[in-house]
Scaffold this motif. Structure first.
Motif, PDB file in Angstrom:
ATOM      1  N   PHE A  17      -5.874  -3.453 -32.240  1.00  7.59           N
ATOM      2  CA  PHE A  17      -5.010  -2.523 -31.682  1.00  7.59           C
ATOM      3  C   PHE A  17      -5.342  -1.446 -30.660  1.00  7.59           C
ATOM      4  CE2 PHE A  17      -1.413   0.350 -31.600  1.00  7.59           C
ATOM      5  CZ  PHE A  17      -0.377  -0.562 -31.016  1.00  7.59           C
ATOM      6  N   LYS A  18      -6.374  -0.904 -30.975  1.00  8.20           N
ATOM      7  CA  LYS A  18      -6.929   0.261 -30.524  1.00  8.20           C
ATOM      8  C   LYS A  18      -7.339  -0.123 -29.084  1.00  8.20           C
ATOM      9  CE  LYS A  18      -9.790   0.919 -34.878  1.00  8.20           C
ATOM     10  NZ  LYS A  18      -9.322   0.662 -35.458  1.00  8.20           N
ATOM     11  N   LYS A  19      -7.452  -1.209 -28.950  1.00  7.00           N
ATOM     12  CA  LYS A  19      -8.382  -1.522 -27.585  1.00  7.00           C
ATOM     13  C   LYS A  19      -6.934  -2.243 -27.103  1.00  7.00           C
ATOM     14  CE  LYS A  19     -13.127  -1.269 -28.635  1.00  7.00           C
ATOM     15  NZ  LYS A  19     -13.475  -1.451 -29.824  1.00  7.00           N
ATOM     16  N   LEU A  20      -5.832  -2.591 -27.390  1.00  3.66           N
ATOM     17  CA  LEU A  20      -4.503  -3.298 -26.362  1.00  3.66           C
ATOM     18  C   LEU A  20      -4.434  -2.152 -25.368  1.00  3.66           C
ATOM     19  CD1 LEU A  20      -2.668  -5.669 -26.980  1.00  3.66           C
ATOM     20  CD2 LEU A  20      -1.363  -4.076 -27.859  1.00  3.66           C
ATOM     21  N   THR A  21      -4.444  -3.047 -24.148  1.00  4.79           N
ATOM     22  CA  THR A  21      -3.678  -2.217 -23.141  1.00  4.79           C
ATOM     23  C   THR A  21      -2.709  -2.748 -22.739  1.00  4.79           C
ATOM     24  OG1 THR A  21      -4.618  -4.069 -21.640  1.00  4.79           O
ATOM     25  CG2 THR A  21      -6.334  -2.070 -22.125  1.00  4.79           C
ATOM     26  N   PRO A  22      -1.875  -2.073 -21.439  1.00  4.57           N
ATOM     27  CA  PRO A  22      -0.820  -2.184 -20.903  1.00  4.57           C
ATOM     28  C   PRO A  22      -0.819  -3.511 -20.566  1.00  4.57           C
ATOM     29  CG  PRO A  22      -1.153   0.240 -20.351  1.00  4.57           C
ATOM     30  CD  PRO A  22      -2.542  -0.710 -21.041  1.00  4.57           C
ATOM     31  N   GLU A  23      -1.644  -3.913 -20.133  1.00  8.74           N
ATOM     32  CA  GLU A  23      -1.937  -5.096 -19.097  1.00  8.74           C
ATOM     33  C   GLU A  23      -1.569  -6.895 -20.149  1.00  8.74           C
ATOM     34  OE1 GLU A  23      -4.911  -7.875 -16.639  1.00  8.74           O
ATOM     35  OE2 GLU A  23      -5.466  -6.853 -18.146  1.00  8.74           O
ATOM     36  N   ASN A  78       9.048  -3.398 -29.220  1.00  7.33           N
ATOM     37  CA  ASN A  78       9.455  -2.233 -29.050  1.00  7.33           C
ATOM     38  C   ASN A  78       8.908  -2.001 -27.284  1.00  7.33           C
ATOM     39  OD1 ASN A  78      11.414  -0.681 -30.641  1.00  7.33           O
ATOM     40  ND2 ASN A  78       9.692  -1.474 -32.407  1.00  7.33           N
ATOM     41  N   TYR A  79       8.540  -2.725 -26.653  1.00  5.00           N
ATOM     42  CA  TYR A  79       8.394  -2.892 -25.530  1.00  5.00           C
ATOM     43  C   TYR A  79       9.453  -2.230 -23.885  1.00  5.00           C
ATOM     44  CZ  TYR A  79       6.107  -4.302 -21.204  1.00  5.00           C
ATOM     45  OH  TYR A  79       4.816  -3.788 -19.970  1.00  5.00           O
ATOM     46  N   ASP A  80       9.195  -1.632 -23.699  1.00  4.32           N
ATOM     47  CA  ASP A  80       9.708  -0.835 -22.532  1.00  4.32           C
ATOM     48  C   ASP A  80       8.608  -0.795 -21.818  1.00  4.32           C
ATOM     49  OD1 ASP A  80      10.846   0.131 -20.699  1.00  4.32           O
ATOM     50  OD2 ASP A  80      11.783   2.171 -22.318  1.00  4.32           O
ATOM     51  N   GLU A  81       8.285  -1.664 -20.756  1.00  6.61           N
ATOM     52  CA  GLU A  81       7.501  -1.238 -19.624  1.00  6.61           C
ATOM     53  C   GLU A  81       7.504   0.252 -18.875  1.00  6.61           C
ATOM     54  OE1 GLU A  81       6.572  -4.152 -15.300  1.00  6.61           O
ATOM     55  OE2 GLU A  81       8.170  -4.972 -16.603  1.00  6.61           O
ATOM     56  N   ASP A  82       8.572   0.748 -18.694  1.00 11.74           N
ATOM     57  CA  ASP A  82       8.174   1.938 -17.809  1.00 11.74           C
ATOM     58  C   ASP A  82       7.405   3.194 -18.868  1.00 11.74           C
ATOM     59  OD1 ASP A  82      10.252   0.983 -16.309  1.00 11.74           O
ATOM     60  OD2 ASP A  82      12.449   1.786 -17.327  1.00 11.74           O
ATOM     61  N   ASP A  83       7.429   2.790 -20.421  1.00  9.21           N
ATOM     62  CA  ASP A  83       6.534   3.708 -20.691  1.00  9.21           C
ATOM     63  C   ASP A  83       4.653   3.530 -20.640  1.00  9.21           C
ATOM     64  OD1 ASP A  83       8.727   4.201 -22.811  1.00  9.21           O
ATOM     65  OD2 ASP A  83       8.124   2.327 -24.750  1.00  9.21           O
ATOM     66  N   TYR A  84       4.274   2.757 -19.523  1.00 10.36           N
ATOM     67  CA  TYR A  84       3.013   2.343 -18.718  1.00 10.36           C
ATOM     68  C   TYR A  84       3.100   2.907 -17.518  1.00 10.36           C
ATOM     69  CZ  TYR A  84       3.199   0.582 -23.663  1.00 10.36           C
ATOM     70  OH  TYR A  84       3.894   0.485 -24.831  1.00 10.36           O
ATOM     71  N   GLU A  85       4.423   3.494 -16.968  1.00 12.99           N
ATOM     72  CA  GLU A  85       3.860   3.129 -15.327  1.00 12.99           C
ATOM     73  C   GLU A  85       3.284   4.482 -15.438  1.00 12.99           C
ATOM     74  OE1 GLU A  85       8.118   3.761 -14.640  1.00 12.99           O
ATOM     75  OE2 GLU A  85       8.194   5.293 -15.241  1.00 12.99           O
ATOM     76  N   ALA A  94      -3.123   4.074 -23.298  1.00 11.16           N
ATOM     77  CA  ALA A  94      -1.848   4.103 -22.268  1.00 11.16           C
ATOM     78  C   ALA A  94      -1.331   3.403 -24.350  1.00 11.16           C
ATOM     79  CB  ALA A  94      -1.529   2.971 -21.501  1.00 11.16           C
ATOM     80  N   VAL A  95      -1.298   2.584 -25.048  1.00  8.10           N
ATOM     81  CA  VAL A  95      -0.825   1.996 -26.499  1.00  8.10           C
ATOM     82  C   VAL A  95      -0.921   2.729 -26.897  1.00  8.10           C
ATOM     83  CG1 VAL A  95      -0.151  -0.039 -27.076  1.00  8.10           C
ATOM     84  CG2 VAL A  95      -1.361  -0.449 -24.887  1.00  8.10           C
ATOM     85  N   ALA A  96      -0.425   3.967 -27.225  1.00  7.46           N
ATOM     86  CA  ALA A  96      -0.200   4.550 -28.947  1.00  7.46           C
ATOM     87  C   ALA A  96       0.130   3.971 -29.717  1.00  7.46           C
ATOM     88  CB  ALA A  96       0.318   6.051 -28.479  1.00  7.46           C
ATOM     89  N   GLU A  97      -0.600   4.158 -31.034  1.00  9.58           N
ATOM     90  CA  GLU A  97      -0.253   2.848 -32.454  1.00  9.58           C
ATOM     91  C   GLU A  97       1.339   4.153 -32.611  1.00  9.58           C
ATOM     92  OE1 GLU A  97      -2.872   4.200 -36.349  1.00  9.58           O
ATOM     93  OE2 GLU A  97      -3.871   4.061 -34.628  1.00  9.58           O
ATOM     94  N   PRO A  98       1.688   3.386 -33.317  1.00 12.61           N
ATOM     95  CA  PRO A  98       3.004   3.713 -33.379  1.00 12.61           C
ATOM     96  C   PRO A  98       2.985   4.416 -35.072  1.00 12.61           C
ATOM     97  CG  PRO A  98       2.952   1.215 -33.918  1.00 12.61           C
ATOM     98  CD  PRO A  98       1.295   1.607 -33.727  1.00 12.61           C
ATOM     99  N   ASP A  99       4.589   5.485 -35.161  1.00  7.65           N
ATOM    100  CA  ASP A  99       4.498   6.497 -35.752  1.00  7.65           C
ATOM    101  C   ASP A  99       5.095   5.551 -37.352  1.00  7.65           C
ATOM    102  OD1 ASP A  99       5.254   7.501 -38.093  1.00  7.65           O
ATOM    103  OD2 ASP A  99       6.387   9.555 -36.191  1.00  7.65           O
TER     104      ASP A  99
END
Length: 109
Positions: A17-23, A78-85, A94-99
């Motif tokens: 998860f720590k290395k997960l990229t938007p792609e 909870n994916y929203d493509e706009d979060d990563y634009e 870019a992929v933040a750890e969820p609260d």
């Protein structure tokens, strides 16, 4: 003749998860729009002999095995493509750890 693609020549990348990229996250959401289930999970042993469970997503040249976790499930739901634009596709920051509180609220619903 099987219509399954030969993936033996692909580069294999294990993604935590720590290395997960938007792609990769976008590929996961596209591959598993309703989430993944037991049929999609691949189990294997890592170099330390530990059992790892992952879901597979393919690109032209790479087979990603993304380790499954509650964080991954929540992030996919909870994916929203706009979060990563504002980020590069290959930026793991870019992929933040969820609260944890947000994740706990989802469990309560």
């Amino acid at each position: 003749m099987s219509n399954k693609r030969d993936t033996s020549n692909l580069k294999r990348v294990i993604v935590d998860f720590k290395k997960l990229t938007p792609e990769v996250l976008k590929l996961l959401v596209a591959a598993y729009p309703d989430g993944y289930d037991d049929r999609n999970i691949i189990s294997f042993r890592n170099a330390n002999g530990e059992r790892v469970e992952a879901v597979e997503v393919l690109t032209e040249d790479t087979k990603y095995l993304v380790k499954i976790s509650a964080k991954l499930e929540y992030t996919m739901e909870n994916y929203d493509e706009d979060d990563y634009e504002d980020f590069e596709d290959d930026d793991p920051a870019a992929v933040a750890e969820p609260d944890p509180e947000d994740m706990a609220q989802d469990d309560d619903e």
